[in-house]
Design a protein around this motif. Structure first.
Motif, PDB file in Angstrom:
ATOM      1  N   UNK A  46      39.655  42.716  33.554  1.00 54.80           N
ATOM      2  CA  UNK A  46      38.597  43.296  34.366  1.00 54.80           C
ATOM      3  C   UNK A  46      38.296  42.365  35.542  1.00 54.80           C
ATOM      4  N   UNK A  47      38.042  42.966  36.707  1.00 54.43           N
ATOM      5  CA  UNK A  47      37.722  42.209  37.912  1.00 54.43           C
ATOM      6  C   UNK A  47      36.343  42.628  38.386  1.00 54.43           C
ATOM      7  N   UNK A 101      47.849  39.637  39.955  1.00 52.86           N
ATOM      8  CA  UNK A 101      47.492  38.308  39.461  1.00 52.86           C
ATOM      9  C   UNK A 101      48.116  38.037  38.093  1.00 52.86           C
ATOM     10  N   UNK A 102      48.072  39.023  37.190  1.00 47.84           N
ATOM     11  CA  UNK A 102      48.671  38.844  35.864  1.00 47.84           C
ATOM     12  C   UNK A 102      50.177  38.623  35.968  1.00 47.84           C
ATOM     13  N   UNK A 157      38.459  48.955  46.104  1.00 50.18           N
ATOM     14  CA  UNK A 157      39.339  50.117  46.001  1.00 50.18           C
ATOM     15  C   UNK A 157      40.661  49.779  45.322  1.00 50.18           C
ATOM     16  N   UNK A 158      41.070  48.509  45.351  1.00 48.00           N
ATOM     17  CA  UNK A 158      42.357  48.127  44.782  1.00 48.00           C
ATOM     18  C   UNK A 158      42.245  47.181  43.612  1.00 48.00           C
ATOM     19  N   UNK A 159      41.199  47.289  42.809  1.00 44.60           N
ATOM     20  CA  UNK A 159      41.000  46.362  41.688  1.00 44.60           C
ATOM     21  C   UNK A 159      42.173  46.359  40.713  1.00 44.60           C
ATOM     22  N   UNK A 160      42.647  47.538  40.346  1.00 43.25           N
ATOM     23  CA  UNK A 160      43.750  47.616  39.372  1.00 43.25           C
ATOM     24  C   UNK A 160      44.998  46.942  39.918  1.00 43.25           C
TER      25      UNK A 160
END
Length: 98
Positions: free
Chosen positions: A94-95, A83-84, A74-77
């Motif tokens: 992309x994860x 991380x970036x 749900x929190x990929x973005x």
């Protein structure tokens, strides 16, 4: 034999030049991404993380818990941005949670 520079260089400059001439940046980025994941996600997530791999601009993370995988999806973005930001450059676009 490498060529010798006559001017004084800082250690950071010498290391940067060494990494560039030996094309080590991708390998170092992969290690830095793994360290960033461990630091940013904490022990709760790290206990269920079995593998972290960076291929091109995609981060593949294997998790042993399907519940945690669903929760993180749900929190990929937000995870990618976090991380970036920690890495100081945009390595991950992309994860993929497996």
């Amino acid at each position: 034999m490498t060529k010798r520079h006559n001017e004084n260089l800082s250690l950071a400059d010498v290391l940067k030049e060494f990494v560039e001439t030996n094309r080590l940046e991708k390998g170092l980025d992969a290690v830095n991404v793994q360290d960033a994941w461990k630091q940013m996600m904490g022990n709760g997530v790290n206990n269920y993380t079995t593998a972290i791999q960076l291929k091109n601009d995609t981060l593949f993370v294997k998790l042993s818990s399907s519940v945690l995988r669903e929760e993180l999806s749900y929190g990929k973005a937000k995870i990618i941005n976090m991380l970036n930001e920690h890495l100081g450059k945009e390595l991950i676009k992309k994860l993929v949670l497996q």
